[in-house]
Design an enzyme around this catalytic site. Structure first.
Site, short mmCIF file in Angstrom:
data_model
loop_
_atom_site.label_atom_id
_atom_site.label_comp_id
_atom_site.label_asym_id
_atom_site.label_seq_id
_atom_site.Cartn_x
_atom_site.Cartn_y
_atom_site.Cartn_z
N GLY A 385 54.75 18.20 71.47
CA GLY A 385 54.81 19.47 71.76
C GLY A 385 55.90 18.94 72.66
O GLY A 385 55.98 17.89 73.40
N PRO A 386 56.36 19.95 73.77
CA PRO A 386 57.05 19.18 74.21
C PRO A 386 57.45 19.01 75.54
O PRO A 386 55.73 18.73 75.93
CB PRO A 386 58.22 21.07 75.11
CG PRO A 386 57.18 21.97 74.27
CD PRO A 386 56.55 21.09 73.30
N PRO A 387 58.17 18.41 76.42
CA PRO A 387 57.00 17.58 77.78
C PRO A 387 56.87 18.72 78.60
O PRO A 387 57.35 19.29 78.64
CB PRO A 387 58.47 17.33 78.30
CG PRO A 387 60.29 17.15 77.03
CD PRO A 387 59.61 17.70 76.29
N GLY A 388 55.91 18.52 79.57
CA GLY A 388 54.85 18.77 80.44
C GLY A 388 53.87 19.83 79.95
O GLY A 388 53.90 20.77 81.08
N GLY A 390 50.92 19.02 78.38
CA GLY A 390 49.87 18.59 79.15
C GLY A 390 48.90 17.82 77.74
O GLY A 390 48.41 17.55 77.24
N LYS A 391 49.99 17.07 77.27
CA LYS A 391 49.54 16.02 76.08
C LYS A 391 48.44 14.90 76.95
O LYS A 391 47.40 14.77 76.11
CB LYS A 391 50.90 15.95 75.41
CG LYS A 391 51.59 17.10 74.61
CD LYS A 391 52.64 16.62 73.67
CE LYS A 391 53.88 15.61 74.21
NZ LYS A 391 54.73 15.99 75.38
N THR A 392 49.60 14.34 77.78
CA THR A 392 48.74 13.18 77.99
C THR A 392 47.94 13.60 78.78
O THR A 392 46.59 12.49 78.29
CB THR A 392 49.88 12.69 78.69
OG1 THR A 392 50.83 12.15 78.22
CG2 THR A 392 48.63 10.88 79.41
N SER A 707 69.20 26.83 61.18
CA SER A 707 68.90 27.74 61.92
C SER A 707 69.73 28.73 61.96
O SER A 707 68.98 30.31 62.32
CB SER A 707 67.99 26.96 62.65
OG SER A 707 66.30 26.54 62.65
N LYS A 750 60.29 28.75 69.03
CA LYS A 750 62.05 29.75 69.12
C LYS A 750 61.16 30.85 69.97
O LYS A 750 62.09 31.54 71.09
CB LYS A 750 62.01 29.63 68.01
CG LYS A 750 63.28 28.81 67.10
CD LYS A 750 63.26 28.33 65.73
CE LYS A 750 64.27 27.10 65.19
NZ LYS A 750 64.28 27.22 64.17
#
Length: 800
Positions: A385-388, A390-392, A707, A750
């Site tokens: 997913g994109p940064p920020g 909450g993956k980590t 796209s 998107k």
């Protein structure tokens, strides 16, 4: 039966056999064989020795059975049968533990020892074979068949062979310092070839099983050949041993001198009270507290012996010491206990992460599977997913919910394979790879290890670290992960690996196959507000030394910060903006200025600067401009595609740093228009006498992908017809020459980008309907989705 020691013939001569020789005439035993009618004999089992005919050997007996047999046999002047044990460690042998070939012997004399044991001086007479064991009490009694040695047919060959045996025996005596001088004397005074053969066979430096092989030989020539081969091997071994000794004697002398000096220093330190245990003793003590299998134990003992053989001042000593230090610090077979409390895990995930319902559900499913399997073998997850978003921190929450240790390994920018597999310990500065270092750091063999930014691994001249991860992340292989520094396998199968990535495009396909992909698209406006209220504001208040009364941000202000000062899928930029407001409040408090803790929208703009302009309606309020939807590694985004007509000959110009795929989409769109201009309501004169220029703003940013196909075609049709596209409309999809609309990926990202940008209506391919249905309805509550299959439907909706 008791334990027996074989004392070599040389020791007999040194310890008083000469005195016995004065009292006993051995020639009496040369001709006095046992009674031919007698076939029952007491049997004395011995170990670590083999009796041969015509050889005198002392046998020490300590147990009552053995002493009784020897004493009765001496009184009655009986012959006894001496047979070797197959297993010398067997304390109480049975019939199956004894060889079948032995030697009849006569007891010459019995000597009583101070400890209560007795030593019987015995002389071998004749070989025999056990026919049947009659009894075992009070000692073994067997029916035997006497064996006669077959005399050699070729006397000359046998004589030459015995000469070689005698010469080789003298050479062995000369180079082996452990053989006493009496052996040389005994060898020179033996006249008979058969006696010489038996004497050397009995006293050779061979194992008991090899001596038994000699005794089993039925022919003298066969025994002589086998003996010569064994002696030849022994002689070569002694020669090599002497060569090594001579070569290393100088170095050993120097090392011994240094060793004695070091011992003296150690003794002085001990006397002064400042001495320390040796490194080897320290590692032994550490090893006693570790549980490991036989293979690891053997490897450790080898490496410990290697350390003990090295000099403390040599460079290799520190390398070996560092290796053993790391080896004993690893948590071999040490595991933390998993807590499979799913309700507690659910509460913890809900507390630390707002939203992400599908993700949390998937994580709970994994924990449930682990609980039902009752197996610590863990799955390998990859959060994308994109940064920020909450993956980590999700990895940390999973570790807390399972009760496991948590370790984070950053892989961003890694370009050396040895960072994963470790260096070989022969190199200067060698160390283990990051995986085993993380295991050591955690203190358990089943932590949760988060492999952060797995998509940003590089590839340098020192191998491919991404390929090295294939073994780490393969559940079928990582049970025996080989680290170059450790030099042996380590079990990683019980480690829970969680990888994170912004994009999967740069991750190797084989690596993706080893992981379970979980996509995290981002947050809606409402979710970001809740995350800010529950987590971000509290965190920034604490980090900036503020209390809850010093700063108050309501829903309206938070919505304004999100809309006007951020444009992201995650909440990292939002946290930075809240931190900016918190720092302003901290400055006012530090300078003792008066201020209102309830921050207004106007004050937010004053603190954070000019808000991000809302230009969507202004930009699209002219013909030829269309809003497209794009997917990037940091989430979804919108882009504008504009076109304009000019005088010319129907040519096409493209700008905006476009990739080959987008250029192809523009070419396809123009060709479709030329083929269907009448259906689209475009004049032939405009197509033939006007050029069209397609541009995608922000030319400094490279753009590519399929796209934008329908957006480019819509933009061109809008310019040709001089008709504006419907406001607050965005679209994404690929086109074909026949006007078909094809599906594209990244739909969730998107659509979230569309809602952030204030889009109210989108156009998607009919085949993307299933992707939209998987998205939570709350995310799309203000968004109308139109599904199309061909370009005519797109034009009808967009230019209505």
């Amino acid at each position: 039966m008791t334990e027996f020691e074989n004392i070599n013939f040389e020791e007999i001569l040194d310890e008083g056999l000469g005195i016995i020789a004065e009292e006993i005439n051995f020639s009496d035993f040369d001709t006095k064989e046992s009674d031919e009618s007698q076939n029952l004999f007491p049997i004395l089992p011995v170990r670590n020795m083999v009796m041969f005919p015509k050889v005198v050997i002392p046998i020490t007996a300590g147990r009552e059975k053995s002493k009784k047999l020897l004493e009765e046999a001496q009184k009655e002047n009986k012959f006894i049968g001496i047979i070797s044990q197959k297993n010398p460690n067997e304390e109480n042998p049975t019939e199956k533990d004894l060889y079948t070939i032995g030697t009849l012997a006569k007891i010459i004399k019995i000597i009583k020892l101070p400890e209560g044991n007795i030593t019987a001086i015995t002389r071998g007479v004749q070989r025999f074979k056990v026919k049947k064991m009659v009894s075992q009490e009070p000692y073994f009694l067997a029916e035997i068949t006497k064996q006669k040695d077959s005399q050699p047919k070729d006397k000359e060959e046998f004589s030459a062979l015995m000469d070689n045996i005698k010469d080789l025996a003298e050479k062995i005596i000369n180079i082996d310092p452990n053989i006493p001088n009496a052996a040389q004397f005994a060898l020179k005074n033996i006249d008979g070839q058969e006696d010489l053969l038996n004497f050397v066979s009995a006293n050779g430096n061979f194992s008991s099983d090899k001596k038994q092989r000699l005794l089993d030989e039925k022919t003298l020539i066969g025994r002589a050949k086998t003996l010569y081969e064994l002696m030849h091997d022994d002689f070569r071994h002694l020669e090599l041993k002497n060569q090594i000794h001579q070569k290393t004697s100088k170095d050993l002398d120097k090392q011994q001198r240094e060793y004695f000096l070091n011992q003296q220093i150690k003794t002085i330190q001990d006397e002064l009270g400042g001495g320390a245990e040796s490194d080897a003793d320290e590692f032994k003590k550490k090893a006693e507290k570790i549980t490991w299998n036989a293979e690891v134990e053997n490897h450790f003992q080898k490496e410990l012996q290697r350390l003990q053989r090295q000099h403390p001042n040599s460079p290799d000593y520190n390398v070996q010491r560092n290796y053993l230090d790391f080896f004993t610090d690893l948590p071999w077979e040490k595991y933390s206990k998993d807590h499979f409390d799913l309700k507690k895990a659910e509460k913890l995930l809900d507390k630390e992460h707002f939203g992400l319902e599908d993700i949390k559900k998937r994580i709970l499913e994994h924990i449930a599977v682990l609980k039902l399997k009752n197996d610590m073998k863990s799955p390998i997850l990859c959060l994308v997913g994109p940064p920020g978003v909450g993956k980590t921190s999700l990895g940390k929450s999973i570790a807390d919910s399972l009760g496991r240790k948590y370790v984070r390994v950053s892989l961003g920018g890694l370009h050396d394979e040895s960072e994963i597999r470790g260096h070989r310990k022969t190199y200067i500065g060698a160390m283990a790879g990051r995986i085993l270092q993380s295991i050591k750091k955690s203190g358990t063999s089943n932590p949760v290890i988060v492999l952060d930014e797995i998509d940003k691994i590089g590839q340098g001249i020192h191998g491919d670290p991404s390929s090295a991860l294939l073994e780490v992340l393969d559940p079928e292989q990582n049970s025996n992960f080989y680290d170059n520094f450790l030099e042996m396998g380590y079990d990683l199968s019980k480690v829970m690996f969680i990888a994170t990535a912004n994009s999967l495009s740069s991750v190797q396909r084989p690596l993706l196959d080893r992981m379970e992909i979980i996509s995290i698209a981002g947050y809606t406006l409402e979710e970001k507000i809740e995350i800010a209220k529950r987590h971000l504001i509290k965190k920034q208040l604490q980090e900036n030394g503020l209390d809850a009364k010093s700063l108050k941000l309501g829903n309206t202000e938070l919505k304004h910060i999100i809309d006007a000062h951020t444009s992201e899928s995650g909440v990292r930029t939002l946290e930075k903006r809240i931190a900016g407001v918190a720092r302003w409040v901290a400055l006012q408090l530090a300078m003792e200025n008066e201020f209102d803790p309830k921050i207004s929208v106007e004050k937010v703009d004053e603190i954070l600067g000019v808000p991000r302009p809302k230009t969507l309606a202004e930009i699209t309020d002219v013909p030829g401009v269309v809003t497209g939807l794009a997917w990037t590694s940091v989430g979804g985004d919108i882009l504008f595609i504009e076109s304009i007509l000019s005088k010319g000959k129907g040519g096409l110009t493209m700008t905006g740093n476009l990739g080959n795929v987008m250029k192809e989409s523009a070419t396809i769109a123009l060709e479709f228009i030329k083929a269907h201009y009448e259906e689209l309501g475009i004049s032939e004169e405009d197509i033939e006498k006007k050029n069209i220029h397609v541009h995608v703003p922000e030319g400094a940013t490279p753009k590519d992908g399929p796209s934008a196909g329908i957006a480019m075609l819509t933009s061109m049709v809008s310019s040709y017809k001089n008709k504006k596209v419907k406001s607050h409309l965005a679209m994404t999809g690929e086109i074909t020459l026949r006007g078909k609309v094809l599906p594209v990926g990244g739909i969730k990202e998107k659509l979230l980008a569309a809602t952030r940008a204030g889009i109210k209506e989108v156009i998607l391919c009919e085949a993307n309907r299933k992707d939209v249905e998987e998205i939570k309805k709350d995310y799309l509550k203000n968004l109308k989705v139109n599904y199309v299959s061909n370009m005519s439907e797109v034009i009808e909706i967009a230019l209505k």
